[in-house]
Design a protein around this motif. Structure first.
Motif, mmCIF file in Angstrom:
data_model
loop_
_atom_site.group_PDB
_atom_site.id
_atom_site.type_symbol
_atom_site.label_atom_id
_atom_site.label_comp_id
_atom_site.label_asym_id
_atom_site.label_seq_id
_atom_site.Cartn_x
_atom_site.Cartn_y
_atom_site.Cartn_z
ATOM 1 N N GLY A 138 35.679 -11.342 -15.170
ATOM 2 C CA GLY A 138 34.877 -11.858 -14.063
ATOM 3 C C GLY A 138 35.256 -11.198 -12.750
ATOM 4 N N ALA A 139 36.556 -11.069 -12.538
ATOM 5 C CA ALA A 139 37.018 -10.428 -11.297
ATOM 6 C C ALA A 139 36.517 -8.982 -11.235
ATOM 7 N N ARG A 140 36.596 -8.290 -12.387
ATOM 8 C CA ARG A 140 36.165 -6.885 -12.401
ATOM 9 C C ARG A 140 34.665 -6.757 -12.147
ATOM 10 N N ALA A 141 33.886 -7.718 -12.613
ATOM 11 C CA ALA A 141 32.438 -7.672 -12.356
ATOM 12 C C ALA A 141 32.152 -7.790 -10.860
ATOM 13 N N VAL A 142 32.882 -8.679 -10.215
ATOM 14 C CA VAL A 142 32.701 -8.831 -8.769
ATOM 15 C C VAL A 142 33.171 -7.560 -8.053
ATOM 16 N N ILE A 143 34.321 -7.048 -8.475
ATOM 17 C CA ILE A 143 34.869 -5.840 -7.841
ATOM 18 C C ILE A 143 33.906 -4.668 -8.029
ATOM 19 N N GLU A 203 35.156 -4.088 0.014
ATOM 20 C CA GLU A 203 36.373 -4.603 -0.615
ATOM 21 C C GLU A 203 36.097 -6.033 -1.061
ATOM 22 N N ALA A 204 36.500 -6.329 -2.292
ATOM 23 C CA ALA A 204 36.284 -7.693 -2.805
ATOM 24 C C ALA A 204 37.587 -8.469 -2.825
ATOM 25 N N SER A 205 37.504 -9.718 -2.422
ATOM 26 C CA SER A 205 38.607 -10.651 -2.649
ATOM 27 C C SER A 205 37.993 -11.934 -3.180
ATOM 28 N N GLY A 206 38.811 -12.725 -3.845
ATOM 29 C CA GLY A 206 38.275 -13.962 -4.393
ATOM 30 C C GLY A 206 39.192 -14.564 -5.424
ATOM 31 N N ALA A 207 38.683 -15.535 -6.145
ATOM 32 C CA ALA A 207 39.487 -16.204 -7.166
ATOM 33 C C ALA A 207 38.562 -16.719 -8.257
ATOM 34 N N PHE A 208 39.033 -16.614 -9.473
ATOM 35 C CA PHE A 208 38.313 -17.123 -10.641
ATOM 36 C C PHE A 208 39.265 -18.101 -11.325
ATOM 37 N N SER A 209 38.900 -19.388 -11.307
ATOM 38 C CA SER A 209 39.808 -20.406 -11.842
ATOM 39 C C SER A 209 39.140 -21.189 -12.957
#
Lengths: 482, 441
Positions: free
Chosen positions: B117-122, B131-137
């Protein structure tokens, strides 16, 4: 405990982790709350567990569990390793730690009177006495008082050879009176809002607060506020008391000097910082009389400890000197980016979370303006603002707005009429640049803030701020049309 | 829990909270923090008439349970009497054994799935040179309550949440968030695209004079407002103590506003019971602009002579009840239609660091963030720097001119309050300040 530590570190080493650390901790808290003459809450809480942090191929993994058993330590370490490998799926430059040497050491908060050894009856008597004094004031609708104690015992060990034992003890207390009418709900607190004052130390700090002696005054002020003058709107000189100034330091200096924020590591949650790397050593943060230090060694500070949660010794480092921004709060991962070693501010709020860069005690140095009375006497026209009520600041920590519980108009060097619902707003460097007087050491107090939030999952941590009352010129007050 | 209650020498309540949670965090388009946590806590409330004591532990072997029971009983024995004690929930107030809102796939999510999921956003950020930042919980929670009145409640639920902030040169900033009990509902590429689009459109944000503007508040901003209305005003204790804007029976907002709390609605993040084990009831808070209800726990309910609505927090609770499954009624408009109807105004994506300035009037302040735009002639003409609002929200909610038909389910940053909300068009919204230019820093 050593067996569990060795188990985790050995498993991490065998799996190829270039670095690992383990924290085992237990935190116990005790709290009493008296509300409107009755014991409303009495509780005792204990939470223990461990967290394993590993670095694999330059990427972090962390797993934590409350089950302090060998099998669970092995499972959690494996999980941390798997998580680190997953982190490697989206990695850039590998994480590199600074050269902080590993130490074997211990630290214990100096405590005169163990807060857990003081009887419930005695604590209750203090709160009941204060409650009765507030209740004797006509017009007070809600009275509340709290006494709290906390103790954390923790062990830190790293694959580099560090072994550190710490026992941190905290004590805190506060009282609050509320008065309401058809349009207002006014609150006064002592010694501070948001639960009062908190320190590292023993029950002697609670005794020194003398809660009952201040109860009648705050109750009367809460009632008086209902009919006080509304805060004027415009640009004014303001004098801020030390507790509100502590929160001002917290929001407009403490957070923007966190190097992880500066580097964008908190961009998705708490925000970033206007104190970008190019500003270090160059930016005139405030007027030349403004000096700020981050001091994890300050006696009694809520951000005082022996070692941070990466095993770095507590230190006192300059942040703002002669008004110039000169230092960040750092961790072992971030400090090398600014060419330094960690100054020891990586702190975890518990066993279950990773250490993040957190404030220690970020303190405004006392000035030369004498006492608060001297400063008021030196101010011909303005507002004196006391005790925080609301706070808000933008994601880069520039545009802030605060409300205080109470204000007084200053006229001709004296406190005049009480002011209701005071607010002030500004832009951080302009605001600190307008500081033209800071009271001296006798007026300097080290305040504890027990509810600083940061990170995902969010960690609520305990930090300290020392400040003496100070004066600021040409500040916008009375914000909004309400 | 049964063991704890059996060992208690007096009446009591046992609350079990078990949680397996994991979170993958990314910044600068890389995963920089990646954590998991297992914890389970037993909280015991001992009640002996008008005395009570509470103790908790996360050591749940026989010795740990015996110790926490003894500690709670000891506090209870030594405690001063409370003339208005918090009663134990009635035996028939619970009886819930619910798995509404539990999705096995969410509970079983592994770090690779979160990294994906993080890689899809990135990837969306990379494509847009951001630049992407965020969190997947992801988390799975078991909450169970038993008391000596015979109440037994149990709720198992999951939550997945992905948020991202994307940034770029010249003040580009965009945001997207989604939450659901089902990790399969989290559309990481879609969220990445949403945030990237917003960030690209916010490049070069310029000044805008603070003042009163017609605004479009996107769902993110509306969720935050409802969160603070709940914290300050939707609680029976806040009303009882005279610090809430809610005056029951009175018109407190515009007639087009209806807000309720419903822990059983599967389109929200369900929570079938509260921390006192009471089954949640739907509470109509504001109906057609009229204050129609507040949420209760057992303490406020007893004083008011009503039944708890199932909104109690863990004992000992001096904060009072909390509405944390909020819904705001949709309208018939769309954000495009709202935009087309505004001659000059401001588009607000979300708010940051909101706080209550004056609880009685529900005056809030906070900053806009991650996409604030000037509207002229029915279209967005340029991005603007973040603005500070200071506004009495009930008054502002009398000036709602349009409500979107679509809603989004969103989770709060700090408080755990979630809400399904529409977007709003509000007239004469008050901005009282603006953030400084980069050069000021």
């Amino acid at each position: 405990m050593n067996e569990l530590i060795d188990l985790a570190l050995d498993a991490a080493d065998q799996a190829g982790a270039s670095y690992a650390d383990v924290r085992i901790s237990e935190r116990e808290t005790e709290s009493l709350t008296v509300k409107n003459g009755a014991l409303q809450a009495a509780d005792s809480n204990r939470s223990a567990g461990f967290g394993v942090r590993v670095l694999v191929d330059g990427a972090w993994g962390f797993a934590a569990s409350s089950l302090l058993e060998p099998g669970e330590v092995t499972r959690a370490t494996r999980e941390a390793l798997a998580i680190a490998r997953a982190s490697g799926l989206a990695r850039r430059d590998p994480v590199a730690l600074d050269d902080t040497p590993p130490v074997t050491a211990s630290y214990r908060t100096p405590v005169e009177e163990d807060p857990f050894a003081v009887s419930l009856d005695e604590k209750l008597a203090i709160l009941m006495d204060a409650d009765a004094a507030m209740g004797a004031v006509p017009g007070v609708s809600v009275r509340e008082g709290t006494v709290e104690a906390a103790r954390e015992r923790k062990t830190f060990a790293s694959s580099a050879g560090a072994r550190i034992e710490q026992e941190l003890t905290e004590s805190g207390a506060g009282i609050e009176a509320t008065a309401v009418n058809a349009s207002e709900a006014q609150v006064r607190s002592y010694p501070n809002s948001a639960g009062g004052q908190h320190v590292t130390g023993g029950f002697e700090a609670v005794r020194a607060m003398r809660l009952p002696a201040h109860a009648q005054r705050i109750a009367e002020e809460a009632v008086q506020l209902l009919d006080a003058e509304a805060c004027p709107s415009g640009q004014m000189t303001i004098v801020i008391d030390s507790s509100q100034l502590a929160l001002q330091v917290h929001e407009s200096c403490g957070h923007p000097i966190e190097l992880d924020r500066v580097l964008g590591m908190e961009a998705s949650f708490a925000g970033t910082s206007f104190l970008t790397l190019d500003k270090l050593g160059r930016l005139q943060y405030g007027s030349p009389i403004v000096g700020i230090d981050a001091d994890a060694t300050a006696p009694g500070g809520l951000g005082t400890f022996g070692f941070d949660d990466e095993g770095v010794p507590a230190q006192n480092v300059p942040i703002v000197s002669n008004g110039v921004f000169v230092g960040y709060l750092t961790s072992r991962e971030t400090a090398p980016i600014v060419g330094r070693s960690s100054m020891g501010s990586a702190r975890a709020s518990g066993w279950n979370v990773i250490p993040l860069i957190r404030m220690t005690n970020v303190n405004l140095r006392p000035g030369e303006a004498g006492t608060l009375d001297d400063l008021i006497a030196d101010t011909s026209d303005g507002l004196f603002l006391s005790t925080n009520r609301s706070w808000s600041i933008d994601d880069r920590r520039l545009n802030f707005q605060f409300g205080t519980q109470v204000g007084w108009r200053i006229r001709h060097g004296r406190l005049a009429e009480m002011i209701r619902n005071p607010t002030y707003t500004g832009i951080t460097p302009e605001f600190w640049g307008s500081c033209d007087a800071i009271c001296g050491p006798d007026e300097w107090h080290l305040w504890g803030i027990p509810n600083c939030g940061k990170g995902e999952p969010m960690q609520t941590h305990r930090v300290g701020h020392g400040a003496a009352p100070a004066r600021f010129r040409n500040v916008r007050v009375g914000v909004g049309r309400w | 829990m049964e063991s704890a209650l059996a060992q208690l020498p007096v009446d009591g309540e046992a609350l079990y909270l078990g949680r397996d949670a994991a979170l993958t965090r990314f910044a600068g388009s890389r995963i920089h923090q990646n954590v998991s946590e297992h914890d389970a806590t037993l909280r015991v409330r001992a009640v002996d008439g008008d005395r009570s004591g509470v103790a908790s532990t996360n050591r749940l072997d026989a010795e740990g349970i015996a110790e926490v029971v003894a500690r709670a009983a000891d506090i209870c024995r030594r405690a001063a009497p409370n003339p208005q004690p918090t009663p134990l929930s009635a035996g028939d107030a619970g009886g819930v054994s619910s798995e509404v809102g539990f999705v096995a796939a969410t509970a079983a999510t592994d770090p690779e799935r979160r990294a994906e999921g993080a890689r899809a956003v990135i990837a969306a950020a990379d494509a847009a040179r951001l630049e992407a930042s965020g969190a997947f919980s992801t988390e799975a929670v078991i909450m169970a309550v038993a008391n000596s009145n015979g109440l037994r409640s149990r709720h198992v639920f999951t939550q997945a949440k992905l948020l991202t902030v994307m940034t770029g040169e010249d003040r580009a900033s965009g945001y997207a968030q989604a939450t659901s009990p089902d990790v399969g509902e989290i559309d990481a590429p879609g969220l990445g695209a949403e945030a990237a689009d917003k960030a690209q459109r916010s490049v070069g944000a310029g000044d805008l004079e603070p003042g009163e503007y017609d605004v479009i508040l996107e769902e993110y901003a509306v969720q935050t407002i409802l969160e603070y209305l709940s914290l300050g005003g939707f609680s029976a204790l806040a009303v009882e103590e005279g610090r809430s804007f809610m005056e029951l029976g009175r018109q407190v907002m515009g007639p087009n506003v209806s807000i309720w709390d419903d822990g059983n609605d599967p389109t929200g993040l369900p929570s079938a019971t509260d921390f006192e084990g009471v089954a949640k009831r739907r509470v109509e808070l504001v109906t057609d602009g009229v204050a129609t209800g507040v949420v209760h726990d057992t303490a406020t309910a007893r004083r008011a002579g009503v039944a708890s609505t199932g909104h109690g927090l863990p004992a000992p609770n001096t904060f009072g009840p909390l509405a944390w499954n909020l819904f705001m009624a949709p309208g018939s408009s769309s954000k495009d239609a709202m935009l087309g109807s505004i001659d000059r105004g401001v588009w607000v994506t979300r708010f940051h660091y909101v706080n209550i300035v004056h609880p009685r009037r529900a005056v809030l302040t906070g900053m806009t963030k991650d996409g604030t735009f000037l509207i002229e002639g029915g279209r967005i003409v340029r991005p603007v720097r973040n603005l500070r609002f200071t506004e009495a929200i009930p008054e502002a909610f009398t000036r709602i001119e349009a409500i979107s038909s679509g809603t989004r389910l969103l989770a709060a940053e700090y408080t755990g309050i979630n809400a399904r909300v529409p977007a709003l068009r509000i007239g004469r919204f008050s901005f009282t300040g603006a953030t400084a230019a980069e050069s000021d820093g």
